[in-house]
Motif scaffolding. Structure first.
Motif, PDB file in Angstrom:
ATOM      1  N   PRO A  73       0.803  -1.232   0.000  1.00 21.20           N
ATOM      2  CA  PRO A  73       0.000   0.000   0.000  1.00 21.20           C
ATOM      3  C   PRO A  73       0.831   1.275   0.000  1.00 21.20           C
ATOM      4  N   SER A  74       2.076   1.185   0.436  1.00 22.17           N
ATOM      5  CA  SER A  74       2.916   2.383   0.479  1.00 22.17           C
ATOM      6  C   SER A  74       3.552   2.704  -0.865  1.00 22.17           C
ATOM      7  N   ALA A  75       3.512   1.740  -1.791  1.00 24.91           N
ATOM      8  CA  ALA A  75       4.189   1.951  -3.072  1.00 24.91           C
ATOM      9  C   ALA A  75       3.330   1.627  -4.288  1.00 24.91           C
ATOM     10  N   ASP A  76       2.435   0.663  -4.165  1.00 27.86           N
ATOM     11  CA  ASP A  76       1.650   0.210  -5.312  1.00 27.86           C
ATOM     12  C   ASP A  76       0.354   1.008  -5.451  1.00 27.86           C
ATOM     13  N   LEU A  77      -0.112   1.110  -6.693  1.00 33.03           N
ATOM     14  CA  LEU A  77      -1.345   1.832  -6.984  1.00 33.03           C
ATOM     15  C   LEU A  77      -2.404   0.885  -7.536  1.00 33.03           C
ATOM     16  N   LEU A  78      -3.671   1.257  -7.310  1.00 36.31           N
ATOM     17  CA  LEU A  78      -4.818   0.552  -7.872  1.00 36.31           C
ATOM     18  C   LEU A  78      -5.529   1.478  -8.848  1.00 36.31           C
ATOM     19  N   TYR A  79      -5.971   0.909  -9.966  1.00 35.75           N
ATOM     20  CA  TYR A  79      -6.754   1.696 -10.920  1.00 35.75           C
ATOM     21  C   TYR A  79      -8.210   1.250 -10.843  1.00 35.75           C
ATOM     22  N   PRO A  80      -9.137   2.159 -10.550  1.00 35.78           N
ATOM     23  CA  PRO A  80     -10.557   1.781 -10.436  1.00 35.78           C
ATOM     24  C   PRO A  80     -11.230   1.700 -11.810  1.00 35.78           C
ATOM     25  N   PHE A  81     -11.452   0.495 -12.282  1.00 42.05           N
ATOM     26  CA  PHE A  81     -12.114   0.317 -13.572  1.00 42.05           C
ATOM     27  C   PHE A  81     -13.615   0.560 -13.457  1.00 42.05           C
ATOM     28  N   ASP A  82     -14.163   1.145 -14.500  1.00 43.91           N
ATOM     29  CA  ASP A  82     -15.607   1.359 -14.618  1.00 43.91           C
ATOM     30  C   ASP A  82     -16.082   0.592 -15.846  1.00 43.91           C
ATOM     31  N   PHE A  83     -16.874  -0.454 -15.618  1.00 44.22           N
ATOM     32  CA  PHE A  83     -17.382  -1.247 -16.734  1.00 44.22           C
ATOM     33  C   PHE A  83     -18.892  -1.077 -16.899  1.00 44.22           C
TER      34      PHE A  83
ATOM     35  N   ALA B 151     -22.248   1.425 -18.323  1.00 43.80           N
ATOM     36  CA  ALA B 151     -22.567   2.137 -19.564  1.00 43.80           C
ATOM     37  C   ALA B 151     -21.962   3.536 -19.590  1.00 43.80           C
ATOM     38  N   ALA B 152     -21.536   4.039 -18.434  1.00 46.22           N
ATOM     39  CA  ALA B 152     -20.935   5.372 -18.371  1.00 46.22           C
ATOM     40  C   ALA B 152     -19.557   5.413 -19.026  1.00 46.22           C
ATOM     41  N   ASN B 153     -18.938   4.254 -19.191  1.00 49.59           N
ATOM     42  CA  ASN B 153     -17.618   4.191 -19.814  1.00 49.59           C
ATOM     43  C   ASN B 153     -17.793   4.095 -21.330  1.00 49.59           C
ATOM     44  N   LEU B 154     -17.810   5.240 -21.982  1.00 49.25           N
ATOM     45  CA  LEU B 154     -18.034   5.286 -23.428  1.00 49.25           C
ATOM     46  C   LEU B 154     -16.790   4.908 -24.220  1.00 49.25           C
ATOM     47  N   GLU B 155     -15.657   4.866 -23.551  1.00 45.76           N
ATOM     48  CA  GLU B 155     -14.405   4.513 -24.217  1.00 45.76           C
ATOM     49  C   GLU B 155     -14.350   3.030 -24.572  1.00 45.76           C
ATOM     50  N   LEU B 156     -15.038   2.216 -23.783  1.00 43.68           N
ATOM     51  CA  LEU B 156     -14.986   0.764 -23.966  1.00 43.68           C
ATOM     52  C   LEU B 156     -16.049   0.358 -24.986  1.00 43.68           C
ATOM     53  N   THR B 157     -15.651   0.260 -26.239  1.00 39.23           N
ATOM     54  CA  THR B 157     -16.581   0.018 -27.338  1.00 39.23           C
ATOM     55  C   THR B 157     -16.843  -1.469 -27.551  1.00 39.23           C
ATOM     56  N   ASP B 158     -17.860  -1.762 -28.336  1.00 39.30           N
ATOM     57  CA  ASP B 158     -18.171  -3.151 -28.679  1.00 39.30           C
ATOM     58  C   ASP B 158     -17.011  -3.799 -29.420  1.00 39.30           C
ATOM     59  N   GLU B 159     -16.297  -3.011 -30.218  1.00 39.49           N
ATOM     60  CA  GLU B 159     -15.164  -3.543 -30.973  1.00 39.49           C
ATOM     61  C   GLU B 159     -14.048  -4.006 -30.033  1.00 39.49           C
TER      62      GLU B 159
ATOM     63  N   GLU C 161     -21.820  -3.712  -9.430  1.00 42.10           N
ATOM     64  CA  GLU C 161     -21.741  -2.833 -10.594  1.00 42.10           C
ATOM     65  C   GLU C 161     -22.620  -3.388 -11.713  1.00 42.10           C
ATOM     66  N   HIS C 162     -23.441  -2.521 -12.291  1.00 38.63           N
ATOM     67  CA  HIS C 162     -24.292  -2.920 -13.418  1.00 38.63           C
ATOM     68  C   HIS C 162     -23.471  -2.743 -14.693  1.00 38.63           C
ATOM     69  N   ARG C 163     -22.971  -3.854 -15.215  1.00 41.63           N
ATOM     70  CA  ARG C 163     -21.965  -3.817 -16.265  1.00 41.63           C
ATOM     71  C   ARG C 163     -22.544  -4.075 -17.656  1.00 41.63           C
ATOM     72  N   THR C 164     -21.999  -3.354 -18.613  1.00 45.53           N
ATOM     73  CA  THR C 164     -22.380  -3.583 -20.007  1.00 45.53           C
ATOM     74  C   THR C 164     -21.456  -4.590 -20.682  1.00 45.53           C
ATOM     75  N   ILE C 165     -20.310  -4.894 -20.085  1.00 40.53           N
ATOM     76  CA  ILE C 165     -19.318  -5.734 -20.768  1.00 40.53           C
ATOM     77  C   ILE C 165     -19.795  -7.166 -20.985  1.00 40.53           C
ATOM     78  N   TYR C 166     -20.840  -7.587 -20.274  1.00 41.92           N
ATOM     79  CA  TYR C 166     -21.277  -8.973 -20.421  1.00 41.92           C
ATOM     80  C   TYR C 166     -22.066  -9.210 -21.701  1.00 41.92           C
ATOM     81  N   SER C 167     -22.298  -8.152 -22.445  1.00 42.17           N
ATOM     82  CA  SER C 167     -22.932  -8.323 -23.754  1.00 42.17           C
ATOM     83  C   SER C 167     -22.005  -9.054 -24.721  1.00 42.17           C
ATOM     84  N   ARG C 168     -20.723  -9.212 -24.344  1.00 39.73           N
ATOM     85  CA  ARG C 168     -19.758  -9.884 -25.220  1.00 39.73           C
ATOM     86  C   ARG C 168     -19.952 -11.397 -25.253  1.00 39.73           C
ATOM     87  N   SER C 169     -20.785 -11.937 -24.368  1.00 35.94           N
ATOM     88  CA  SER C 169     -20.949 -13.390 -24.296  1.00 35.94           C
ATOM     89  C   SER C 169     -22.405 -13.764 -24.060  1.00 35.94           C
ATOM     90  N   ILE C 170     -22.888 -14.753 -24.817  1.00 34.76           N
ATOM     91  CA  ILE C 170     -24.259 -15.236 -24.625  1.00 34.76           C
ATOM     92  C   ILE C 170     -24.396 -15.981 -23.301  1.00 34.76           C
TER      93      ILE C 170
END
Length: 235
Positions: free
Chosen positions: A26-36, A38-46, A76-85
């Protein structure tokens, strides 16, 4: 006192030594908070459609922010699960995430946070599923708690036996490569359950939004345990 209150009380007892789930300083390492969401418009279907492209996107986020891991996802209500049936149902698709994901390199060691026995394990090998999966059972002063560790390497489940004891702090698994982890960018899905409801080797990690009350009641916030790994302010 309900199971959630019992768990919180047990975790507050300083005599119960909780080990880290992954290596982290915790004194040296960082965490990045991912947002998956619908608000994350950067993460496209492609991006989502191609696991290698998705993996590159995740890796770039971590590299650009000098983060050791990405994290997030409980309730978290995620849109990424649309990638799999795998997450689609006739009535309503499953989109509400029930665990916390820790995103990092394949091969990242996974440790047991407290003394436990192997409840069950399986290779859930559908596209978008968990891949290598281990469920451990904990007895915490009379409270039964289960932890699901998903998206593991297949080597993690090789040679395991039901009922096998795994001591706190033991390295017992590792993040799997996409070919072994359900075709995801490498990460650990960490989820807690009070009741396995008769399941073995698997438990839903994503539920329908309309069923959130039922599932969230059985699946408490893993941050309660991960606080001891990452020193999360809201853990």
């Amino acid at each position: 006192m309900g199971p959630l209150e019992k768990l919180k009380e047990w975790l507050l007892n300083s005599e119960n030594k909780i080990s880290s789930v992954v290596d982290f300083d915790p004194s040296a390492d960082l965490l990045y908070p991912f947002d998956f969401t619908a608000a994350n418009l950067e993460l496209t279907d492609e991006i989502l459609a191609d696991t290698s492209v998705f993996s590159s996107w995740v890796n770039k986020k971590l590299a650009d922010t000098h983060s050791r891991y990405g994290i997030g996802g409980y309730a978290e209500h995620r849109t990424i699960y649309s990638r799999s049936i795998h997450f689609d149902t006739v009535e309503e698709p499953r989109r509400l995430h029930l665990g916390v994901d820790i995103w990092g390199p394949a091969g990242t060691p996974v440790y047991n946070f407290y003394d436990a026995v192997v409840h069950s394990f399986r290779n859930n090998d559908h596209f978008g599923d968990y891949g290598g999966t281990i469920i451990l059972k904990y007895e915490l002063d009379g409270l039964a708690l289960y932890a699901l560790y998903g998206h593991l390497s297949l080597a993690s489940i090789a040679g395991l036996k039901t009922g096998q004891f795994i001591a706190a702090g033991t390295r017992f698994a590792a993040f799997g490569i996409p070919a072994e982890n359900g075709n995801w960018p490498p990460h650990l899905h960490f989820q807690l359950m009070f009741d396995m409801q008769g399941r073995e080797g698997d438990y839903p990690g994503v539920c329908q939004f309309s069923n959130q009350a039922v599932y969230l009641n059985n699946c408490p916030d893993p941050g309660l345990v991960l606080h001891h790994t990452f020193k999360l302010p809201n853990g």
